[in-house]
Every structure is written in structure tokens, then in C-alpha cells.
Design a protein around this motif. Structure first.
Motif, PDB file in Angstrom:
ATOM      1  N   GLN A  28       3.554   9.096  -2.149  1.00  0.00           N
ATOM      2  CA  GLN A  28       3.450   9.096  -0.914  1.00  0.00           C
ATOM      3  C   GLN A  28       2.268   7.405  -0.831  1.00  0.00           C
ATOM      4  OE1 GLN A  28       0.141  11.585  -1.202  1.00  0.00           O
ATOM      5  NE2 GLN A  28       0.721  12.393   0.173  1.00  0.00           N
ATOM      6  N   MET A  29       2.078   7.025   0.424  1.00  0.00           N
ATOM      7  CA  MET A  29       0.946   6.069   0.109  1.00  0.00           C
ATOM      8  C   MET A  29       0.028   7.084   1.283  1.00  0.00           C
ATOM      9  SD  MET A  29       1.206   2.621   2.617  1.00  0.00           S
ATOM     10  CE  MET A  29       2.706   1.909   2.248  1.00  0.00           C
ATOM     11  N   ASN A 176       5.972  -1.078   2.610  1.00  0.00           N
ATOM     12  CA  ASN A 176       6.173   0.171   4.053  1.00  0.00           C
ATOM     13  C   ASN A 176       8.149   0.276   2.650  1.00  0.00           C
ATOM     14  OD1 ASN A 176       4.960   1.756   5.782  1.00  0.00           O
ATOM     15  ND2 ASN A 176       4.699  -0.584   6.560  1.00  0.00           N
ATOM     16  N   LYS A 179       7.731   1.789  -0.289  1.00  0.00           N
ATOM     17  CA  LYS A 179       7.114   3.576  -0.723  1.00  0.00           C
ATOM     18  C   LYS A 179       8.298   3.649   0.406  1.00  0.00           C
ATOM     19  CE  LYS A 179       5.803   6.753   2.560  1.00  0.00           C
ATOM     20  NZ  LYS A 179       4.731   6.954   4.149  1.00  0.00           N
ATOM     21  N   ILE A 185       2.156   5.027  -3.683  1.00  0.00           N
ATOM     22  CA  ILE A 185       1.179   3.617  -3.762  1.00  0.00           C
ATOM     23  C   ILE A 185      -0.137   3.837  -2.993  1.00  0.00           C
ATOM     24  CG2 ILE A 185       0.733   1.520  -2.189  1.00  0.00           C
ATOM     25  CD1 ILE A 185       3.405   1.517  -1.633  1.00  0.00           C
ATOM     26  N   SER A 199      -0.299   4.446   6.256  1.00  0.00           N
ATOM     27  CA  SER A 199      -0.536   5.519   5.275  1.00  0.00           C
ATOM     28  C   SER A 199      -0.675   6.666   5.760  1.00  0.00           C
ATOM     29  CB  SER A 199      -2.034   5.091   4.123  1.00  0.00           C
ATOM     30  OG  SER A 199      -3.223   6.187   5.353  1.00  0.00           O
TER      31      SER A 199
END
Length: 233
Positions: A28-29, A176, A179, A185, A199
Motif C-alpha cells: 500500500q502507498m 508507482n 509500489k 510506501i 496514494s
């Protein structure tokens, strides 16, 4: 993957972070947004045990890491790219990458191809000293060092700061991709528009406290966020 419980940071009588709770799930960001002085960087420094006065608990993959020294965290897979990039200016690009990999208990040869595929410009400049790179190239090197360390969770502090829009776009394309490879992140950003755009989940800080959190699209649609942050940052 990362869980922060009731985290507080003080500098003498000044409370920089007050009772913060935050989570980052695997892959997950998560964005941590706020203006200068809101407590974002103090939060990152507390996660990595770089500040002396703090309370609360930080768990990484279920393990309490409050007492683990900063230099040991990369070997666990918790890697930070600090504001200001943190490269070694007198070492070459290649030497910077070798040191980062070794510090995380990795062998650079195992990640070299991925690093240079991600940043072809660094491959061209691999024998140049860090100080001789442009600001954008130094930020590329800072993130490349993190890739060389094979992070499970990447902490990014203001990666867009001071960079031209075209370079920012390149940097965030890479973020990106990191991720998408399954790396979690935590993105600390003053640029709220950019942070929310990339995000999955966002926390908004003001004066050391989280005042708003939720899925990024929900945070973006919040009227206070639109009036105060998306127009101001």
C-alpha cells in the motif's frame, strides 16, 4: 506491515507529534500530508529511531522496533529516503549503490540490473561523484539506493522538493512502479495534490496531530481539505 500506536515526539517543551496512530499495509502507498512544521518529518525520524525524545510504539511486520538502532532497520527491510537525499557526495554513483546494498545486507549485483533499468541516466553516470549530479539525478540516486537495499517498506520524505515538474513526474513514475512490485510506501509530502493522486490512503497532519484520514479519494473530497490544503499546498 507498519503500525504506529500513540506516537509522540517532543523537542524540549515543544510537542512536534502528539498521539499519532497510523498504519501502512503490505503493498500500500500511504501519504502523510501537511504544511511545514506539521510534524511529518518528526514522525519519520521517530519511526527510524532518529529522535531522542519520543513515546508510543512502532511495529514493523508485527515486531516492536522502538529499541532497534537506525542502522539495523534496513536489514529488516525498512528503508528510508530522507529529505535532502542523504547520498554520499564524494562517492561515485556506483559506490553509493554498493554501500546502500551492503548496509541492508544485500549484494548489489542482485539488484544492479533493476536499478539501472529503472534509472538509465544513473547507469550513464555510474562513475561520476554524487556531488556532480543535478538535483534531479541526486534524487534518482537516493531512490536507487533504496531499491538496491531491497526494501519491504520504503519511507520517502518530500521526494518532489525542489525539483522541476518533468523530473517530479519521472520520480513518481518510479515510485508507482516500486509500489506495483509489492513494496509498501509511506510518502511524506507537502504537495497534497500530488500525494493524494498517487496514494491509496492519506493522513493529514496539522500542528503535530492527525486531523483527517481515510482512503485518498475520500480525503480529496473533504471540503476542509479542498479549502485549506489542496488550494494552499
Amino acid at each position: 506491515m507498519l503500525e504506529i500506536k500513540d506516537l509522540s515526539v517532543k523537542y524540549g517543551p515543544i510537542v512536534a507529534v502528539n498521539q499519532l496512530n497510523l498504519k501502512v499495509e503490505r503493498g500500500q502507498m500511504v501519504a502523510l500530508i501537511g504544511t511545514n512544521g506539521s510534524g511529518k518529518t518528526s514522525t519519520l525520524k521517530a519511526i527510524t529511531n532518529c529522535v531522542p525524545s519520543r513515546t508510543g510504539d512502532v511495529y514493523f511486520e508485527g515486531q516492536l522496533i522502538n529499541k532497534i538502532s537506525t542502522d539495523k532497520l534496513p536489514k529488516m527491510g525498512l528503508v528510508s529516503v530522507p529529505e535532502g537525499r542523504g547520498i554520499f557526495p564524494n562517492l561515485t554513483v556506483e559506490e553509493n549503490l554498493l554501500v546502500a546494498a551492503k548496509g541492508a545486507g544485500q549484494v548489489f549485483a542482485a539488484t544492479e540490473e533493476r536499478v539501472y533499468e529503472t534509472f538509465p541516466r544513473l547507469k550513464e553516470r555510474r562513475k561520476q561523484a554524487g556531488w556532480s549530479l543535478s538535483g534531479g539525478e541526486q534524487q534518482m540516486l537516493a531512490i536507487a539506493r533504496a531499491i538496491a537495499a531491497k526494501p519491504k517498506l520504503l519511507l520517502l520524505d518530500e521526494p518532489s522538493l525542489g525539483l522541476a515538474p518533468a523530473i517530479v513526474e519521472t520520480i513518481f513514475d518510479v515510485i508507482n512502479k516500486i509500489k506495483e512490485d509489492g513494496t509498501g510506501i509511506l510518502l511524506i509530502e507537502q504537495n497534497a495534490v500530488l500525494a493524494i493522486e498517487v496514494s491509496d490512503y492519506a493522513y493529514v497532519m496539522r500542528m503535530g496531530e492527525v486531523i483527517l484520514s481515510g482512503p485518498s479519494e475520500d480525503v480529496a473530497s473533504n471540503q476542509d481539505m479542498q479549502d485549506t490544503y489542496l488550494g494552499a499546498i
